[in-house]
Design an enzyme around this catalytic site. Sequence first.
Site, PDB file in Angstrom:
ATOM      1  N   ARG A  73       0.833  -1.214   0.000  1.00 19.94           N
ATOM      2  CA  ARG A  73       0.000   0.000   0.000  1.00 19.94           C
ATOM      3  C   ARG A  73       0.863   1.258   0.000  1.00 19.94           C
ATOM      4  O   ARG A  73       0.525   2.277  -0.610  1.00 19.94           O
ATOM      5  CB  ARG A  73      -0.937  -0.020   1.208  1.00 19.94           C
ATOM      6  CG  ARG A  73      -2.035  -1.079   1.072  1.00 19.94           C
ATOM      7  CD  ARG A  73      -2.873  -1.182   2.344  1.00 19.94           C
ATOM      8  NE  ARG A  73      -3.482   0.070   2.723  1.00 19.94           N
ATOM      9  CZ  ARG A  73      -3.960   0.316   3.958  1.00 19.94           C
ATOM     10  NH1 ARG A  73      -3.890  -0.610   4.901  1.00 19.94           N
ATOM     11  NH2 ARG A  73      -4.496   1.479   4.238  1.00 19.94           N
ATOM     12  N   GLN A 100      -9.909  10.114   8.849  1.00 20.62           N
ATOM     13  CA  GLN A 100      -9.624   8.725   9.211  1.00 20.62           C
ATOM     14  C   GLN A 100      -8.520   8.175   8.309  1.00 20.62           C
ATOM     15  O   GLN A 100      -8.021   7.076   8.531  1.00 20.62           O
ATOM     16  CB  GLN A 100     -10.880   7.871   9.041  1.00 20.62           C
ATOM     17  CG  GLN A 100     -12.028   8.299   9.946  1.00 20.62           C
ATOM     18  CD  GLN A 100     -13.353   7.709   9.472  1.00 20.62           C
ATOM     19  OE1 GLN A 100     -13.715   6.593   9.847  1.00 20.62           O
ATOM     20  NE2 GLN A 100     -14.080   8.436   8.644  1.00 20.62           N
ATOM     21  N   VAL A 102      -5.047   7.382   6.545  1.00 18.85           N
ATOM     22  CA  VAL A 102      -3.664   7.251   7.017  1.00 18.85           C
ATOM     23  C   VAL A 102      -2.678   7.774   5.964  1.00 18.85           C
ATOM     24  O   VAL A 102      -1.479   7.784   6.201  1.00 18.85           O
ATOM     25  CB  VAL A 102      -3.337   5.782   7.402  1.00 18.85           C
ATOM     26  CG1 VAL A 102      -4.210   5.311   8.545  1.00 18.85           C
ATOM     27  CG2 VAL A 102      -3.465   4.838   6.201  1.00 18.85           C
ATOM     28  N   HIS A 120      -6.684   7.768  12.719  1.00 20.42           N
ATOM     29  CA  HIS A 120      -6.224   6.377  12.617  1.00 20.42           C
ATOM     30  C   HIS A 120      -4.732   6.271  12.319  1.00 20.42           C
ATOM     31  O   HIS A 120      -4.273   5.254  11.781  1.00 20.42           O
ATOM     32  CB  HIS A 120      -7.059   5.614  11.567  1.00 20.42           C
ATOM     33  CG  HIS A 120      -8.493   5.419  11.999  1.00 20.42           C
ATOM     34  ND1 HIS A 120      -9.520   5.128  11.128  1.00 20.42           N
ATOM     35  CD2 HIS A 120      -9.061   5.486  13.233  1.00 20.42           C
ATOM     36  CE1 HIS A 120     -10.658   5.008  11.804  1.00 20.42           C
ATOM     37  NE2 HIS A 120     -10.408   5.232  13.079  1.00 20.42           N
ATOM     38  N   GLY A 189     -16.716  11.354   2.022  1.00 17.74           N
ATOM     39  CA  GLY A 189     -16.195  10.046   1.611  1.00 17.74           C
ATOM     40  C   GLY A 189     -15.928   9.064   2.739  1.00 17.74           C
ATOM     41  O   GLY A 189     -14.922   8.374   2.709  1.00 17.74           O
TER      42      GLY A 189
HETATM   43  C1  BJW Z   1     -16.683   8.427  -2.212  1.00 17.63           C
HETATM   44  C2  BJW Z   1     -15.919   8.342  -3.342  1.00 17.63           C
HETATM   45  C3  BJW Z   1     -15.681   9.468  -4.009  1.00 17.63           C
HETATM   46  C4  BJW Z   1     -16.111   6.267  -2.544  1.00 17.63           C
HETATM   47  N1  BJW Z   1     -16.188  10.627  -3.518  1.00 17.63           N
HETATM   48  N2  BJW Z   1     -17.207   9.476  -1.684  1.00 17.63           N
HETATM   49  C5  BJW Z   1     -15.977  -6.092  17.517  1.00 17.63           C
HETATM   50  C6  BJW Z   1     -14.644  -6.467  17.764  1.00 17.63           C
HETATM   51  C7  BJW Z   1     -13.617  -5.517  17.871  1.00 17.63           C
HETATM   52  C8  BJW Z   1     -13.908  -4.199  17.753  1.00 17.63           C
HETATM   53  C9  BJW Z   1     -15.209  -3.847  17.509  1.00 17.63           C
HETATM   54  C10 BJW Z   1     -16.248  -4.756  17.397  1.00 17.63           C
HETATM   55  N3  BJW Z   1     -17.411  -4.096  17.155  1.00 17.63           N
HETATM   56  C11 BJW Z   1     -17.125  -2.808  17.112  1.00 17.63           C
HETATM   57  C12 BJW Z   1     -15.807  -2.636  17.323  1.00 17.63           C
HETATM   58  C13 BJW Z   1     -15.072  -1.377  17.330  1.00 17.63           C
HETATM   59  C14 BJW Z   1     -14.380  -1.184  15.999  1.00 17.63           C
HETATM   60  C15 BJW Z   1     -15.439  -0.926  14.942  1.00 17.63           C
HETATM   61  O1  BJW Z   1     -15.990   0.156  14.828  1.00 17.63           O
HETATM   62  N4  BJW Z   1     -15.770  -1.919  14.118  1.00 17.63           N
HETATM   63  C16 BJW Z   1     -16.827  -1.776  13.125  1.00 17.63           C
HETATM   64  C17 BJW Z   1     -16.290  -2.211  11.770  1.00 17.63           C
HETATM   65  C18 BJW Z   1     -17.993  -2.578  13.578  1.00 17.63           C
HETATM   66  N5  BJW Z   1     -13.515  -0.064  16.185  1.00 17.63           N
HETATM   67  C19 BJW Z   1     -12.285  -0.211  16.680  1.00 17.63           C
HETATM   68  O2  BJW Z   1     -11.812  -1.295  16.938  1.00 17.63           O
HETATM   69  C20 BJW Z   1     -11.537   1.075  16.939  1.00 17.63           C
HETATM   70  N6  BJW Z   1     -11.021   1.070  18.244  1.00 17.63           N
HETATM   71  C21 BJW Z   1     -11.814   0.987  19.318  1.00 17.63           C
HETATM   72  O3  BJW Z   1     -13.020   0.966  19.238  1.00 17.63           O
HETATM   73  O4  BJW Z   1     -11.127   0.946  20.518  1.00 17.63           O
HETATM   74  C22 BJW Z   1     -11.867   0.593  21.672  1.00 17.63           C
HETATM   75  C23 BJW Z   1     -11.883  -0.920  21.771  1.00 17.63           C
HETATM   76  C24 BJW Z   1     -10.891  -1.529  22.489  1.00 17.63           C
HETATM   77  C25 BJW Z   1     -10.902  -2.917  22.617  1.00 17.63           C
HETATM   78  C26 BJW Z   1     -11.879  -3.693  21.972  1.00 17.63           C
HETATM   79  C27 BJW Z   1     -12.854  -3.064  21.224  1.00 17.63           C
HETATM   80  C28 BJW Z   1     -12.844  -1.670  21.112  1.00 17.63           C
HETATM   81  C29 BJW Z   1     -10.346   1.198  15.987  1.00 17.63           C
HETATM   82  C30 BJW Z   1     -10.767   1.274  14.565  1.00 17.63           C
HETATM   83  C31 BJW Z   1      -9.543   1.291  13.671  1.00 17.63           C
HETATM   84  C32 BJW Z   1      -9.925   1.295  12.194  1.00 17.63           C
HETATM   85  N7  BJW Z   1      -8.770   1.054  11.418  1.00 17.63           N
HETATM   86  C33 BJW Z   1      -8.877   1.104   9.974  1.00 17.63           C
HETATM   87  C34 BJW Z   1      -7.523   0.661   9.384  1.00 17.63           C
HETATM   88  C35 BJW Z   1      -6.491   1.777   9.581  1.00 17.63           C
HETATM   89  C36 BJW Z   1      -5.131   1.377   9.145  1.00 17.63           C
HETATM   90  C37 BJW Z   1      -5.046   1.048   7.676  1.00 17.63           C
HETATM   91  O5  BJW Z   1      -5.335   1.893   6.814  1.00 17.63           O
HETATM   92  O6  BJW Z   1      -4.671  -0.081   7.376  1.00 17.63           O
HETATM   93  O7  BJW Z   1      -9.222   2.418   9.557  1.00 17.63           O
HETATM   94  S1  BJW Z   1     -10.201   0.093   9.314  1.00 17.63           S
HETATM   95  C38 BJW Z   1     -10.643   1.226   8.042  1.00 17.63           C
HETATM   96  O8  BJW Z   1     -11.975   1.747   8.263  1.00 17.63           O
HETATM   97  C39 BJW Z   1      -9.682   2.410   8.189  1.00 17.63           C
HETATM   98  C40 BJW Z   1     -10.601   3.568   7.927  1.00 17.63           C
HETATM   99  O9  BJW Z   1     -10.056   4.766   8.445  1.00 17.63           O
HETATM  100  C41 BJW Z   1     -11.893   3.140   8.569  1.00 17.63           C
HETATM  101  C42 BJW Z   1     -13.115   3.872   8.081  1.00 17.63           C
HETATM  102  O10 BJW Z   1     -13.356   3.624   6.738  1.00 17.63           O
HETATM  103  P1  BJW Z   1     -13.850   4.807   5.775  1.00 17.63           P
HETATM  104  O11 BJW Z   1     -12.793   5.838   5.674  1.00 17.63           O
HETATM  105  O12 BJW Z   1     -15.182   5.251   6.174  1.00 17.63           O
HETATM  106  O13 BJW Z   1     -13.852   4.058   4.357  1.00 17.63           O
HETATM  107  P2  BJW Z   1     -14.974   3.106   3.716  1.00 17.63           P
HETATM  108  O14 BJW Z   1     -14.301   2.324   2.671  1.00 17.63           O
HETATM  109  O15 BJW Z   1     -15.721   2.372   4.755  1.00 17.63           O
HETATM  110  O16 BJW Z   1     -16.009   4.134   3.047  1.00 17.63           O
HETATM  111  C43 BJW Z   1     -15.645   4.897   1.901  1.00 17.63           C
HETATM  112  C44 BJW Z   1     -16.817   5.805   1.574  1.00 17.63           C
HETATM  113  O17 BJW Z   1     -16.421   6.670   0.516  1.00 17.63           O
HETATM  114  C45 BJW Z   1     -18.067   5.048   1.072  1.00 17.63           C
HETATM  115  O18 BJW Z   1     -19.192   5.553   1.782  1.00 17.63           O
HETATM  116  C46 BJW Z   1     -18.154   5.408  -0.406  1.00 17.63           C
HETATM  117  O19 BJW Z   1     -19.500   5.520  -0.853  1.00 17.63           O
HETATM  118  C47 BJW Z   1     -17.458   6.735  -0.441  1.00 17.63           C
HETATM  119  N8  BJW Z   1     -16.792   7.083  -1.699  1.00 17.63           N
HETATM  120  N9  BJW Z   1     -15.586   6.975  -3.538  1.00 17.63           N
HETATM  121  C48 BJW Z   1     -16.927  10.598  -2.359  1.00 17.63           C
HETATM  122  N10 BJW Z   1     -14.964   9.498  -5.138  1.00 17.63           N
END
Ligand code: BJW
Length: 249
Positions: A73, A100, A102, A120, A189
């Site tokens: 990446r 969010q 990176v 993140h 986004g």
């Molecule tokens: C356009 C477009 C264009 C396309 N124009 N728009 C069960 C077990 C463990 C944890 C959990 C659990 N249930 C819930 C949790 C908590 C978990 C969570 O939320 N999970 C959910 C998935 C359910 N969260 C965490 O674990 C967080 N920490 C936490 O809660 O700590 C407390 C805790 C402690 C101990 C146990 C449990 C909790 C940490 C979250 C870390 C997320 N990390 C990532 C990876 C980062 C590193 C890397 O890059 O490798 O972050 S995951 C990934 O998702 C990345 C992103 O920042 C994040 C959000 O995604 P984003 O940016 O919204 O992207 P997409 O792809 O989802 O959406 C793109 C959008 O763009 C779409 O809507 C399209 O329509 C649109 N789009 N093209 C405009 N041209």
Amino acid sequence: MIEHSLAAAREILSRAQSVASFSGAGLSAESGIPTFRHAETDALWSRFDPMELASVDGFAANPKRVIDWYNMRRSKLAKAAPNPAHEALARQSKLVHITQNVDDLLERAGASAGRILHLHGMIGKDRCSASCGREEAVELSRPRPLRVCPNCGEWMRPAVVWFGESLPAQVWHRAETLCSQVDCLLVIGTSASVYPAAGLLARARDARKEVIVVNTQPLLAGDSAALELIAPAAKTLPQLLDGLTLRTL
Ligand code: BJW
């Protein structure tokens, strides 16, 4: 319809005393950086298992696989360039950007690093997995293979936030506070599906702040309080922002 919504959104922004942006992977999609969950594209989590590649357990099970994936990446990011959406945001020099993402595309577009809150973490840095405090910048075009921390001998890992990990406390606190204070949150986004970051949107809506969403897909079905521009960010943000001077508090 989009012209009508665009004019309404510009009106909201020009009235607002304070605005912050809150972005996700869709902001960088038109720079060729894959999103995580966007159904219409080659989203990362449709091809790779997040628990294998973006969790502490996945790293412990196979650190080389994780580092190789991040390095793939990083090489892609090294060849990418900011798109017109990053550039339009960066031209708003008094705005704070909560992201969010990176990647460093907002920085490369000219936004001041001090005005970008990376919830993140950043893929352009490594840190010690044992948290001895060691951090190293990574050359995106020449990322180093799996290696140990020169201080303590544990594995070095990307300085990003994996599932189950806490967000950087100060950055998170600043983002939360801002979302309660600004008049308008410009959400770009993101699928708003990963917490706690996604909670910023709810926080702004609960506090009856204006919310403007730019996304290629509807995000807030049925929420008449928010204004959604269903369109790609790179085309929409220059039209939305140019000619306005926005500030964050
Ligand atoms: C356009 C477009 C264009 C396309 N124009 N728009 C069960 C077990 C463990 C944890 C959990 C659990 N249930 C819930 C949790 C908590 C978990 C969570 O939320 N999970 C959910 C998935 C359910 N969260 C965490 O674990 C967080 N920490 C936490 O809660 O700590 C407390 C805790 C402690 C101990 C146990 C449990 C909790 C940490 C979250 C870390 C997320 N990390 C990532 C990876 C980062 C590193 C890397 O890059 O490798 O972050 S995951 C990934 O998702 C990345 C992103 O920042 C994040 C959000 O995604 P984003 O940016 O919204 O992207 P997409 O792809 O989802 O959406 C793109 C959008 O763009 C779409 O809507 C399209 O329509 C649109 N789009 N093209 C405009 N041209």
